[in-house]
Design an enzyme around this catalytic site. Sequence first.
Site, PDB file in Angstrom:
ATOM      1  N   THR A 133      36.860  35.382  37.827  1.00 19.72           N
ATOM      2  CA  THR A 133      38.616  35.089  37.689  1.00 19.72           C
ATOM      3  C   THR A 133      38.984  33.841  38.383  1.00 19.72           C
ATOM      4  O   THR A 133      38.233  33.632  39.335  1.00 19.72           O
ATOM      5  CB  THR A 133      39.244  36.188  38.370  1.00 19.72           C
ATOM      6  OG1 THR A 133      40.607  35.840  38.302  1.00 19.72           O
ATOM      7  CG2 THR A 133      38.899  36.692  39.742  1.00 19.72           C
ATOM      8  N   ASP A 134      40.098  33.389  37.923  1.00 20.58           N
ATOM      9  CA  ASP A 134      40.478  31.852  38.602  1.00 20.58           C
ATOM     10  C   ASP A 134      41.000  32.349  40.163  1.00 20.58           C
ATOM     11  O   ASP A 134      41.346  31.360  40.570  1.00 20.58           O
ATOM     12  CB  ASP A 134      41.629  31.358  37.678  1.00 20.58           C
ATOM     13  CG  ASP A 134      42.658  31.958  37.160  1.00 20.58           C
ATOM     14  OD1 ASP A 134      42.641  33.308  37.679  1.00 20.58           O
ATOM     15  OD2 ASP A 134      43.563  31.582  36.770  1.00 20.58           O
ATOM     16  N   GLU A 135      41.244  33.655  40.004  1.00 18.74           N
ATOM     17  CA  GLU A 135      42.185  34.076  41.404  1.00 18.74           C
ATOM     18  C   GLU A 135      41.257  33.787  42.728  1.00 18.74           C
ATOM     19  O   GLU A 135      41.739  33.773  43.823  1.00 18.74           O
ATOM     20  CB  GLU A 135      42.427  35.602  41.379  1.00 18.74           C
ATOM     21  CG  GLU A 135      43.334  35.631  39.990  1.00 18.74           C
ATOM     22  CD  GLU A 135      44.102  37.170  39.923  1.00 18.74           C
ATOM     23  OE1 GLU A 135      44.390  37.631  41.040  1.00 18.74           O
ATOM     24  OE2 GLU A 135      44.520  37.448  38.997  1.00 18.74           O
ATOM     25  N   TYR A 159      41.478  41.982  45.778  1.00 18.11           N
ATOM     26  CA  TYR A 159      40.926  41.859  44.316  1.00 18.11           C
ATOM     27  C   TYR A 159      39.976  40.746  44.455  1.00 18.11           C
ATOM     28  O   TYR A 159      39.037  40.428  44.189  1.00 18.11           O
ATOM     29  CB  TYR A 159      41.892  41.828  43.366  1.00 18.11           C
ATOM     30  CG  TYR A 159      41.321  41.499  42.050  1.00 18.11           C
ATOM     31  CD1 TYR A 159      40.180  42.152  41.303  1.00 18.11           C
ATOM     32  CD2 TYR A 159      41.819  40.244  41.274  1.00 18.11           C
ATOM     33  CE1 TYR A 159      39.724  41.687  40.143  1.00 18.11           C
ATOM     34  CE2 TYR A 159      41.300  39.958  40.201  1.00 18.11           C
ATOM     35  CZ  TYR A 159      40.344  40.494  39.508  1.00 18.11           C
ATOM     36  OH  TYR A 159      39.764  40.017  38.301  1.00 18.11           O
ATOM     37  N   LYS A 163      35.978  39.621  44.271  1.00 20.82           N
ATOM     38  CA  LYS A 163      35.443  38.905  43.077  1.00 20.82           C
ATOM     39  C   LYS A 163      34.603  37.549  43.823  1.00 20.82           C
ATOM     40  O   LYS A 163      33.700  37.222  43.209  1.00 20.82           O
ATOM     41  CB  LYS A 163      36.476  38.312  42.250  1.00 20.82           C
ATOM     42  CG  LYS A 163      37.003  39.487  41.203  1.00 20.82           C
ATOM     43  CD  LYS A 163      36.084  40.141  40.476  1.00 20.82           C
ATOM     44  CE  LYS A 163      35.589  39.556  39.178  1.00 20.82           C
ATOM     45  NZ  LYS A 163      34.674  40.404  38.246  1.00 20.82           N
TER      46      LYS A 163
HETATM   47  P1  NAD Z   1      39.536  46.612  33.165  1.00 14.50           P
HETATM   48  O1  NAD Z   1      40.140  47.163  34.612  1.00 14.50           O
HETATM   49  O2  NAD Z   1      40.271  46.734  31.998  1.00 14.50           O
HETATM   50  O3  NAD Z   1      37.992  47.345  32.922  1.00 14.50           O
HETATM   51  C1  NAD Z   1      37.179  47.380  33.850  1.00 14.50           C
HETATM   52  C2  NAD Z   1      35.955  48.328  33.389  1.00 14.50           C
HETATM   53  O4  NAD Z   1      35.062  48.570  34.151  1.00 14.50           O
HETATM   54  C3  NAD Z   1      36.418  49.717  32.786  1.00 14.50           C
HETATM   55  O5  NAD Z   1      36.123  50.152  31.563  1.00 14.50           O
HETATM   56  C4  NAD Z   1      35.841  50.481  34.053  1.00 14.50           C
HETATM   57  O6  NAD Z   1      35.547  52.010  33.602  1.00 14.50           O
HETATM   58  C5  NAD Z   1      34.876  49.905  34.343  1.00 14.50           C
HETATM   59  N1  NAD Z   1      34.247  50.212  35.846  1.00 14.50           N
HETATM   60  C6  NAD Z   1      34.899  50.068  36.986  1.00 14.50           C
HETATM   61  N2  NAD Z   1      33.934  50.224  37.792  1.00 14.50           N
HETATM   62  C7  NAD Z   1      32.877  50.468  37.350  1.00 14.50           C
HETATM   63  C8  NAD Z   1      31.684  50.999  37.933  1.00 14.50           C
HETATM   64  N3  NAD Z   1      31.537  51.183  39.256  1.00 14.50           N
HETATM   65  N4  NAD Z   1      30.611  51.098  36.957  1.00 14.50           N
HETATM   66  C9  NAD Z   1      30.702  50.967  35.566  1.00 14.50           C
HETATM   67  N5  NAD Z   1      31.729  50.490  35.243  1.00 14.50           N
HETATM   68  C10 NAD Z   1      32.949  50.515  35.907  1.00 14.50           C
HETATM   69  O7  NAD Z   1      38.969  45.155  33.418  1.00 14.50           O
HETATM   70  P2  NAD Z   1      39.454  43.801  32.347  1.00 14.50           P
HETATM   71  O8  NAD Z   1      40.747  43.338  32.715  1.00 14.50           O
HETATM   72  O9  NAD Z   1      38.666  44.042  31.032  1.00 14.50           O
HETATM   73  O10 NAD Z   1      38.416  42.723  33.256  1.00 14.50           O
HETATM   74  C11 NAD Z   1      37.020  42.661  33.066  1.00 14.50           C
HETATM   75  C12 NAD Z   1      36.297  41.615  33.975  1.00 14.50           C
HETATM   76  O11 NAD Z   1      36.837  40.395  33.691  1.00 14.50           O
HETATM   77  C13 NAD Z   1      36.559  41.963  35.498  1.00 14.50           C
HETATM   78  O12 NAD Z   1      35.121  41.638  36.166  1.00 14.50           O
HETATM   79  C14 NAD Z   1      37.708  40.923  35.893  1.00 14.50           C
HETATM   80  O13 NAD Z   1      37.669  40.498  37.103  1.00 14.50           O
HETATM   81  C15 NAD Z   1      37.415  39.963  34.867  1.00 14.50           C
HETATM   82  N6  NAD Z   1      38.447  39.092  34.391  1.00 14.50           N
HETATM   83  C16 NAD Z   1      39.768  39.836  34.032  1.00 14.50           C
HETATM   84  C17 NAD Z   1      40.946  38.946  33.813  1.00 14.50           C
HETATM   85  C18 NAD Z   1      42.092  39.642  33.158  1.00 14.50           C
HETATM   86  O14 NAD Z   1      43.079  38.770  33.053  1.00 14.50           O
HETATM   87  N7  NAD Z   1      42.107  40.957  32.881  1.00 14.50           N
HETATM   88  C19 NAD Z   1      40.780  37.560  33.821  1.00 14.50           C
HETATM   89  C20 NAD Z   1      39.692  36.773  34.384  1.00 14.50           C
HETATM   90  C21 NAD Z   1      38.519  37.778  34.873  1.00 14.50           C
HETATM   91  P1  TYD Z   2      48.894  41.137  36.583  1.00 13.78           P
HETATM   92  O1  TYD Z   2      49.233  41.206  35.210  1.00 13.78           O
HETATM   93  O2  TYD Z   2      49.032  42.446  37.545  1.00 13.78           O
HETATM   94  O3  TYD Z   2      48.075  40.040  36.751  1.00 13.78           O
HETATM   95  P2  TYD Z   2      47.437  39.127  38.276  1.00 13.78           P
HETATM   96  O4  TYD Z   2      48.334  39.725  39.347  1.00 13.78           O
HETATM   97  O5  TYD Z   2      46.129  39.624  38.292  1.00 13.78           O
HETATM   98  O6  TYD Z   2      47.887  37.862  37.905  1.00 13.78           O
HETATM   99  O7  TYD Z   2      50.486  40.385  37.038  1.00 13.78           O
HETATM  100  C1  TYD Z   2      50.990  38.973  36.449  1.00 13.78           C
HETATM  101  C2  TYD Z   2      51.933  38.361  37.126  1.00 13.78           C
HETATM  102  O8  TYD Z   2      52.966  39.291  37.044  1.00 13.78           O
HETATM  103  C3  TYD Z   2      51.901  38.535  38.741  1.00 13.78           C
HETATM  104  O9  TYD Z   2      52.398  37.339  39.249  1.00 13.78           O
HETATM  105  C4  TYD Z   2      52.359  39.851  39.123  1.00 13.78           C
HETATM  106  C5  TYD Z   2      53.532  39.735  38.253  1.00 13.78           C
HETATM  107  N1  TYD Z   2      54.147  41.180  37.702  1.00 13.78           N
HETATM  108  C6  TYD Z   2      55.297  41.409  37.955  1.00 13.78           C
HETATM  109  O10 TYD Z   2      56.298  40.508  38.010  1.00 13.78           O
HETATM  110  N2  TYD Z   2      55.811  42.701  37.504  1.00 13.78           N
HETATM  111  C7  TYD Z   2      54.804  43.778  37.285  1.00 13.78           C
HETATM  112  O11 TYD Z   2      55.295  44.928  37.087  1.00 13.78           O
HETATM  113  C8  TYD Z   2      53.565  43.226  37.279  1.00 13.78           C
HETATM  114  C9  TYD Z   2      52.465  44.366  36.883  1.00 13.78           C
HETATM  115  C10 TYD Z   2      53.081  42.105  37.629  1.00 13.78           C
END
Ligand code: NAD
Ligand code: TYD
Length: 359
Positions: A133-135, A159, A163
């Site tokens: 992630t960019d975070e 989080y 990561k």
């Molecule tokens: P998500 O929470 O929707 O899905 C995570 C999946 O991992 C789930 O299916 C869960 O059951 C599985 N999981 C959790 N713990 C596990 C374990 N111990 N063993 C096996 N499986 C396990 O997450 P996402 O949003 O799909 O993100 C996927 C990846 O991409 C993550 O690594 C996250 O850090 C990264 N990422 C997400 C975003 C975003 O905006 N969602 C952006 C950048 C990077």
């Molecule tokens: P989120 O979707 O949780 O992603 P991340 O925290 O990983 O960026 O949140 C996106 C942005 O929205 C973040 O600045 C937090 C804000 N947010 C709200 O303002 N209200 C909400 O109910 C949630 C879930 C997030």
Amino acid sequence: MIFVTGGAGFIGSNFILDWLAQAAAEPVLNIDKLTYAGNPYNLEAVAGDARYAFVQADICDETAIATLLSRYRPRAIVHLAAESHVDRSIHSPDEFIRTNVNGTFNLLNRALHYWSTLPGPEQADFRFLHVSTDEVYGSLEPQSPPFSEDAPYTPNSLYSASKAASDHLVRAYHQTYGLPTLTTNCSNNYGPYHFPEKLIPLVIANALAGNPLPIYGDGMQIRDWLYVTDHCTALRTILAHGATGETYNIGGGNEQTNLHVVHTLCDILDELAARAQGSYRDLITFVKDRPGHDRRYAIDSGKLERTLGWQPAESFQSGIRKTVQWYLANGEWVRQVRSGAYLNWLRQQYGDHPPGALI
Ligand code: NAD
Ligand code: TYD
């Protein structure tokens, strides 16, 4: 074949659907623990596809991972499994450390053992693609340039710290042992199958239920939004052509304040699913801010664009409209996921064998 960890989550299920839609796709083994965020029903469309298989396993489980590697001999591991929600990491960080740090360590360790036994050509082809992630880069000042791959790591949430730790482990496995790794750091994704605890799906689901739309603090925090299939395309491109040991940033070039995102969602919903009275904007409610809330993220994807020719296909306007349309067409998915009923339903329907399960 390739292994995908976390393939039942939001990005993982989009990745597998996108992967199998490619004519020359190698088979996929989806390894997922099925936490609250994992929903194999997302993959029902490919459950009968001979190229898809599912196994319920924890990435922390040394024996399970070692057995799967020696039995299926993957050409690559695309590692997405993680705990991914910042708000949850504030309340219970333990699972974030366990899965994101220890789980990634176990996967790297097992992958190294497996890779070192491969014959030369297979060893040369093997890739460990770590999705991050960019975070990890922390929070940007308003005038600062977007994060490049050289930006220092300054994670602020539990989080992003977990990561960041996993990214460092991946780097060390490459530097120390030569494991052919690739790391990606992507901005906020949105699109189909997004669990409604994150901002965009939560706002759509709450709006349609007539519930308040919670905005943390002043709503002026900025995120760089990327439509999920553009992320999937980037991952496929990097897996095929990325240079091992390298990191690639992936972003949409769509910096938006949270308030603007919520206004946009309300306006599209007013157009496509009007309320009996008033606008969805009337449901907006400002609530207490998230502790340690990062103010701004922005990604410079220049390296990926210049070296591998990737470009996002969706603008924020086109992607957000598609997303709202998907949620309107899939109300039952949202209802099941929100009620937790899908977990019971899955157990009833499939017992210990979710769609695509290896028996
Ligand atoms: P998500 O929470 O929707 O899905 C995570 C999946 O991992 C789930 O299916 C869960 O059951 C599985 N999981 C959790 N713990 C596990 C374990 N111990 N063993 C096996 N499986 C396990 O997450 P996402 O949003 O799909 O993100 C996927 C990846 O991409 C993550 O690594 C996250 O850090 C990264 N990422 C997400 C975003 C975003 O905006 N969602 C952006 C950048 C990077
Ligand atoms: P989120 O979707 O949780 O992603 P991340 O925290 O990983 O960026 O949140 C996106 C942005 O929205 C973040 O600045 C937090 C804000 N947010 C709200 O303002 N209200 C909400 O109910 C949630 C879930 C997030």
